[in-house]
Design a protein around this motif. Structure first.
Motif, PDB file in Angstrom:
ATOM      1  N   GLY A 291      39.115  42.771  36.710  1.00 47.21           N
ATOM      2  CA  GLY A 291      40.537  43.366  36.341  1.00 47.21           C
ATOM      3  C   GLY A 291      40.775  44.026  37.561  1.00 47.21           C
ATOM      4  N   SER A 292      40.011  45.000  38.373  1.00 51.71           N
ATOM      5  CA  SER A 292      40.366  45.871  39.815  1.00 51.71           C
ATOM      6  C   SER A 292      41.155  44.901  40.489  1.00 51.71           C
ATOM      7  CB  SER A 292      39.630  46.293  39.840  1.00 51.71           C
ATOM      8  OG  SER A 292      38.680  46.765  39.274  1.00 51.71           O
ATOM      9  N   SER A 293      42.026  45.942  40.895  1.00 46.93           N
ATOM     10  CA  SER A 293      43.456  45.763  42.702  1.00 46.93           C
ATOM     11  C   SER A 293      41.980  45.428  43.658  1.00 46.93           C
ATOM     12  CB  SER A 293      44.243  46.173  42.108  1.00 46.93           C
ATOM     13  OG  SER A 293      45.049  46.209  41.291  1.00 46.93           O
ATOM     14  N   SER A 294      42.554  44.591  45.111  1.00 49.82           N
ATOM     15  CA  SER A 294      41.610  44.740  45.463  1.00 49.82           C
ATOM     16  C   SER A 294      42.114  46.449  46.487  1.00 49.82           C
ATOM     17  CB  SER A 294      42.387  44.023  47.252  1.00 49.82           C
ATOM     18  OG  SER A 294      42.329  42.666  46.434  1.00 49.82           O
ATOM     19  N   THR A 295      41.464  46.512  47.297  1.00 48.93           N
ATOM     20  CA  THR A 295      40.771  47.783  48.000  1.00 48.93           C
ATOM     21  C   THR A 295      41.187  47.679  49.676  1.00 48.93           C
ATOM     22  OG1 THR A 295      38.540  48.930  48.097  1.00 48.93           O
ATOM     23  CG2 THR A 295      39.038  48.503  46.554  1.00 48.93           C
ATOM     24  N   PRO A 296      40.617  48.658  50.378  1.00 46.66           N
ATOM     25  CA  PRO A 296      40.873  48.284  51.699  1.00 46.66           C
ATOM     26  C   PRO A 296      39.639  48.013  52.812  1.00 46.66           C
ATOM     27  CG  PRO A 296      42.346  50.236  51.030  1.00 46.66           C
ATOM     28  CD  PRO A 296      41.550  50.070  50.600  1.00 46.66           C
ATOM     29  N   GLU A 297      38.740  48.243  51.245  1.00 46.49           N
ATOM     30  CA  GLU A 297      37.438  47.473  52.076  1.00 46.49           C
ATOM     31  C   GLU A 297      36.630  46.486  51.300  1.00 46.49           C
ATOM     32  OE1 GLU A 297      38.017  50.975  51.151  1.00 46.49           O
ATOM     33  OE2 GLU A 297      38.494  51.453  53.494  1.00 46.49           O
ATOM     34  N   GLU A 298      37.771  46.173  50.053  1.00 46.80           N
ATOM     35  CA  GLU A 298      37.211  44.800  49.172  1.00 46.80           C
ATOM     36  C   GLU A 298      38.451  44.178  49.142  1.00 46.80           C
ATOM     37  OE1 GLU A 298      34.398  47.697  46.820  1.00 46.80           O
ATOM     38  OE2 GLU A 298      33.857  45.645  46.100  1.00 46.80           O
ATOM     39  N   PHE A 299      38.748  42.759  49.045  1.00 45.14           N
ATOM     40  CA  PHE A 299      39.970  42.059  48.403  1.00 45.14           C
ATOM     41  C   PHE A 299      39.379  40.505  48.307  1.00 45.14           C
ATOM     42  CE2 PHE A 299      41.910  44.655  52.093  1.00 45.14           C
ATOM     43  CZ  PHE A 299      42.968  43.882  52.732  1.00 45.14           C
ATOM     44  N   ARG A 300      40.716  40.496  46.588  1.00 48.34           N
ATOM     45  CA  ARG A 300      40.467  39.220  46.214  1.00 48.34           C
ATOM     46  C   ARG A 300      41.457  38.756  46.049  1.00 48.34           C
ATOM     47  NH1 ARG A 300      39.149  41.976  41.389  1.00 48.34           N
ATOM     48  NH2 ARG A 300      37.445  41.587  41.233  1.00 48.34           N
ATOM     49  N   ILE A 301      40.961  37.099  47.172  1.00 48.75           N
ATOM     50  CA  ILE A 301      42.384  36.919  47.189  1.00 48.75           C
ATOM     51  C   ILE A 301      41.654  35.156  46.347  1.00 48.75           C
ATOM     52  CG2 ILE A 301      43.824  35.614  48.564  1.00 48.75           C
ATOM     53  CD1 ILE A 301      42.480  36.855  50.681  1.00 48.75           C
ATOM     54  N   PRO A 302      42.671  34.878  45.060  1.00 47.03           N
ATOM     55  CA  PRO A 302      42.596  33.747  44.740  1.00 47.03           C
ATOM     56  C   PRO A 302      43.143  32.664  45.733  1.00 47.03           C
ATOM     57  CG  PRO A 302      45.103  34.717  43.848  1.00 47.03           C
ATOM     58  CD  PRO A 302      44.313  35.595  44.722  1.00 47.03           C
ATOM     59  N   ILE A 303      42.063  31.257  44.974  1.00 48.86           N
ATOM     60  CA  ILE A 303      42.109  30.313  45.943  1.00 48.86           C
ATOM     61  C   ILE A 303      42.920  29.219  44.136  1.00 48.86           C
ATOM     62  CG2 ILE A 303      40.434  28.090  46.546  1.00 48.86           C
ATOM     63  CD1 ILE A 303      41.058  30.413  48.069  1.00 48.86           C
ATOM     64  N   VAL A 304      44.313  29.036  44.787  1.00 46.86           N
ATOM     65  CA  VAL A 304      45.200  28.105  43.961  1.00 46.86           C
ATOM     66  C   VAL A 304      45.356  26.718  44.251  1.00 46.86           C
ATOM     67  CG1 VAL A 304      47.085  27.506  42.377  1.00 46.86           C
ATOM     68  CG2 VAL A 304      46.615  29.661  43.247  1.00 46.86           C
ATOM     69  N   LEU A 305      44.531  25.827  43.277  1.00 47.93           N
ATOM     70  CA  LEU A 305      44.973  24.252  43.177  1.00 47.93           C
ATOM     71  C   LEU A 305      45.359  23.673  42.875  1.00 47.93           C
ATOM     72  CD1 LEU A 305      41.182  23.396  44.967  1.00 47.93           C
ATOM     73  CD2 LEU A 305      43.101  23.521  46.178  1.00 47.93           C
ATOM     74  N   ASP A 306      46.592  22.855  42.394  1.00 51.04           N
ATOM     75  CA  ASP A 306      47.444  22.071  41.793  1.00 51.04           C
ATOM     76  C   ASP A 306      48.462  22.831  40.325  1.00 51.04           C
ATOM     77  OD1 ASP A 306      45.058  19.107  42.413  1.00 51.04           O
ATOM     78  OD2 ASP A 306      46.301  19.271  43.508  1.00 51.04           O
ATOM     79  N   GLY A 307      48.401  23.780  41.129  1.00 50.60           N
ATOM     80  CA  GLY A 307      49.075  24.904  40.685  1.00 50.60           C
ATOM     81  C   GLY A 307      47.986  25.688  39.690  1.00 50.60           C
ATOM     82  N   VAL A 308      47.075  25.341  39.776  1.00 50.73           N
ATOM     83  CA  VAL A 308      45.740  26.357  38.853  1.00 50.73           C
ATOM     84  C   VAL A 308      44.597  26.850  39.570  1.00 50.73           C
ATOM     85  CG1 VAL A 308      44.139  25.890  37.094  1.00 50.73           C
ATOM     86  CG2 VAL A 308      45.373  24.218  37.254  1.00 50.73           C
ATOM     87  N   ASN A 309      44.419  28.396  39.101  1.00 52.60           N
ATOM     88  CA  ASN A 309      43.665  28.824  40.365  1.00 52.60           C
ATOM     89  C   ASN A 309      41.878  28.791  39.497  1.00 52.60           C
ATOM     90  OD1 ASN A 309      42.323  31.155  41.249  1.00 52.60           O
ATOM     91  ND2 ASN A 309      43.060  32.548  39.740  1.00 52.60           N
ATOM     92  N   GLN A 310      41.593  28.095  40.636  1.00 51.67           N
ATOM     93  CA  GLN A 310      40.064  27.186  40.681  1.00 51.67           C
ATOM     94  C   GLN A 310      38.979  28.236  40.614  1.00 51.67           C
ATOM     95  OE1 GLN A 310      39.788  24.633  39.841  1.00 51.67           O
ATOM     96  NE2 GLN A 310      42.202  23.864  39.962  1.00 51.67           N
ATOM     97  N   ALA A 311      39.416  29.448  42.000  1.00 52.56           N
ATOM     98  CA  ALA A 311      38.263  30.279  42.434  1.00 52.56           C
ATOM     99  C   ALA A 311      39.287  31.730  43.045  1.00 52.56           C
ATOM    100  CB  ALA A 311      37.774  29.945  42.930  1.00 52.56           C
TER     101      ALA A 311
END
Length: 505
Positions: free
Chosen positions: A109-129
Motif C-alpha cells: 500500500g506504500s507510495s513510490s520513493t526516489p529509490e523504489e518505484f512501483r508502476i502498474p501494468i494495465v492490460l485491457d483496462g485491468v491492472n494485471q501486474a
C-alpha cells in the motif's frame, strides 16, 4: 557633473560577471555538484515509464522469455538501477532479478520513493501486474563522468574556461584602454584636415582613429567610436556583396574603391563612396585598413532629380508620339469605316508610281460601289446606310492580305490596292468579295456591289489613269446589270465618257 568609473573598477566588474557566467554554464551542463536532484528524479521517472511500456508490450505478446532477458540487460547496463521485478496482482512474483527480494522494502500500500518505484501494468483496462524498480540513492547516481567524479570535472572546467575567458577579456581590455595612442599626432592632424571622413581600423576591424570630418558627419564623439567594430556603426552596403569593403581589403590584400554604403543620419539616409586600403607592416603583414568616406548624398539627390526630369521628358515624348500616331490615324483613316481615306490612297499610289521598279511589278486596283445605295438610304435612313457601308467594308477587309489596302473613295464607293498581285488573283478576289457581300445580308438587308478591275499591265502611267481604268470597268458592271465584276479593256474606252463617269443608282 558626470560620474566616471575608473578602469580598475571596470575590470573588476567585468571579471565578476565573467565568473558568474562560467558558473552558470557549468550548472547548465550538469557539472555543478549537488544541484540536479529534481532533474535526476525526473529522468528516473521517464526511464521507469519506458521500462513499463516495454514490459506491457511483452505481456500482450505473452512473451515469457523476453522479460527475463530485458530485465537482466537493463540492470547490467544501467548503473542507477539495482533490481527489477514484475509482480502479479495476486502479489506473486512473475519474474525478478537477483537481489530484488532483498532490496525491495515497500509494502503493497506504500507510495513510490526516489529509490523504489512501483508502476502498474494495465492490460485491457485491468491492472494485471506491477513493475517494481529499485534505484541507487538519488545523490549517488551520475556522480561520475567517464569514470572521474563530477567535482573534479567541475574544477577542471572552471580552471580551463576561466583561463580562456579571462585571457580574452584582459587582452581586449588592455588593447582598448587607449587604442588611439598608436596613431602619431602628426598623422592625426593631417587626417583632420581632410574634407572626407576617415576611419583607421585594426586587424579586427575595430576603430582606432576617426578624423574630425567623420565625427562631425556621424555626430558621435570619438571616444564612443574608438574600440567599436566598424560593422556596428550603422553602415550598410547598397549592392549584394556579403562583405564590407574593409573586410574585402583584408581578405584580398587589395584596395576597394568607391563601394557605395548607406547610413541613417539625423533621420535621413546618407550615401557614401567608401575607399578601403589595407595597411601592411615592414614584413608585409596585415595590420588594419584606412577607410575614407566621401559623402555623395547631395550629388545623388541632384542625380535623382535629373533622372526624374529625364524620365518625365521621356514620358512626355512618348505621350507626344502617341498623340502624333493618333493624329496620323485621324488624318489617314476614314472616320466611319476606319479604313484608309482617299488621301492615303493617292499617297500610296504616288509612292508606287515613283518607284524605279514600278514597271516591273504586278499591281492591281479594284473599284467597288454598293448597288442601289440611295434606295437603301431613302428606305431605311442614313443610320442604316452607314451600317451597310461599314458592313461592306468589313466583308472586303476580311478577304485582303496584310500588304493589301482598302480605302473609302467617296460615299458608298471603295478602292482596293493589291501590290504584287496578278490579274487572275485580282479577279478571283473581286468575285469572292462580291459573293460574300451578296450572300451575307447586313442588318437584315440584302446588299450587292459592282466591281471594276484594272492592272499596270494595261499601261497606266499615273495613279489617276489606273483609277480611271478601274472606274470605267466598275461602271461597265453597273451598266451590265450590277452585282458583277468587270476587268478593264480597251473596248470600254470607246463608250460614252459621260456614262462612264455617271453615278447611277
Amino acid at each position: 557633473m558626470t560620474f566616471k568609473i575608473s578602469p580598475t573598477v571596470q575590470l573588476s566588474i567585468g571579471l565578476v560577471l565573467l565568473t558568474i557566467s562560467i558558473l552558470l554554464v557549468a550548472q547548465a551542463i550538469g557539472l555543478t555538484p549537488g544541484i540536479n536532484s529534481n532533474e535526476r528524479l525526473y529522468a528516473r521517472q521517464k526511464l521507469a515509464e519506458t521500462i513499463a511500456l516495454q514490459a506491457t508490450i511483452a505481456l500482450k505478446r505473452n512473451d515469457r522469455f523476453f522479460l527475463p532477458t530485458m530485465f537482466n540487460q537493463i540492470v547490467e547496463q544501467t548503473p542507477s538501477i539495482r533490481s527489477l521485478a514484475l509482480r502479479r496482482s495476486d502479489t506473486t512474483v512473475a519474474y525478478q532479478t537477483a537481489l530484488h527480494a532483498k532490496l525491495w522494502t515497500l509494502s503493497s500500500g506504500s507510495s513510490s520513493t526516489p529509490e523504489e518505484f512501483r508502476i502498474p501494468i494495465v492490460l485491457d483496462g485491468v491492472n494485471q501486474a506491477n513493475l517494481e524498480i529499485t534505484f541507487t540513492p538519488l545523490g549517488s547516481d551520475n556522480n561520475e563522468l567517464l569514470g572521474i567524479p563530477r567535482f573534479i570535472w567541475f574544477i577542471i572546467f572552471i580552471c580551463t574556461s576561466g583561463f580562456l575567458t579571462f585571457s580574452i577579456y584582459l587582452r581586449r581590455t588592455l588593447k582598448h584602454l587607449d587604442p588611439s595612442s598608436v596613431v602619431p599626432a602628426r598623422v592625426r592632424n593631417a587626417l583632420n584636415t581632410m574634407a572626407e571622413g576617415v576611419l583607421i581600423l585594426d586587424k579586427r576591424t575595430q576603430v582606432i582613429l576617426a578624423n574630425d570630418a567623420f565625427v562631425s558627419r556621424f555626430e558621435r564623439p570619438e571616444t564612443k567610436l574608438i574600440g567599436r567594430n566598424a560593422s556596428k556603426l550603422g553602415l550598410s552596403l547598397e549592392n549584394n556583396s556579403l562583405h564590407l569593403p574593409w573586410e574585402l581589403a583584408q581578405r584580398s590584400g587589395q584596395k576597394q574603391v568607391k563601394v557605395r554604403m548607406r547610413a541613417s543620419l539625423k533621420g535621413e539616409s546618407a550615401i557614401f563612396n567608401v575607399n578601403s586600403v589595407p595597411i601592411l607592416d615592414e614584413k608585409n603583414r596585415f595590420q588594419g585598413t584606412i577607410n575614407s568616406f566621401d559623402d555623395i548624398t547631395e550629388i545623388e539627390a541632384k542625380t535623382s532629380m535629373l533622372q526624374d526630369m529625364l524620365t518625365n521628358l521621356v514620358d512626355k515624348q512618348k505621350y507626344i508620339e502617341i498623340k502624333n500616331q493618333e493624329l496620323h490615324h485621324l488624318a489617314t483613316r476614314d472616320p466611319l469605316t476606319d479604313c484608309y481615306n482617299r488621301r492615303s490612297l493617292f499617297e500610296r499610289l504616288e509612292q508606287h508610281f515613283k518607284s524605279k521598279n514600278t514597271l516591273h511589278q504586278e499591281f492591281c486596283v479594284i473599284m467597288l460601289d454598293i448597288d442601289h445605295f440611295k434606295r437603301i438610304n431613302d428606305t431605311f435612313g442614313h443610320n442604316v446606310g452607314d451600317v451597310v457601308i461599314k458592313g461592306v467594308c468589313h466583308l472586303v477587309w476580311q478577304q485582303l492580305g496584310k500588304h493589301d489596302m482598302i480605302a473609302r473613295f467617296g460615299g458608298e464607293e471603295f478602292c482596293v490596292l493589291l501590290p504584287e498581285c496578278t490579274t487572275q488573283r485580282a479577279q478571283h478576289l473581286a468575285e469572292k468579295c462580291r459573293s460574300m457581300i451578296a450572300g451575307n445580308p447586313i442588318d437584315n438587308i440584302e446588299v450587292t456591289a459592282s466591281f471594276g478591275i484594272s492592272t499596270l499591265a494595261f499601261g497606266a502611267q499615273t495613279p489617276n489613269e489606273i483609277i480611271l481604268q478601274a472606274d470605267q470597268a466598275l461602271y461597265a458592271s453597273k451598266n451590265a446589270g450590277r452585282n458583277r465584276c468587270t476587268l478593264w479593256s480597251q473596248a470600254l474606252v470607246k463608250e460614252d465618257a459621260v456614262k462612264s463617269l455617271a453615278r447611277a443608282d
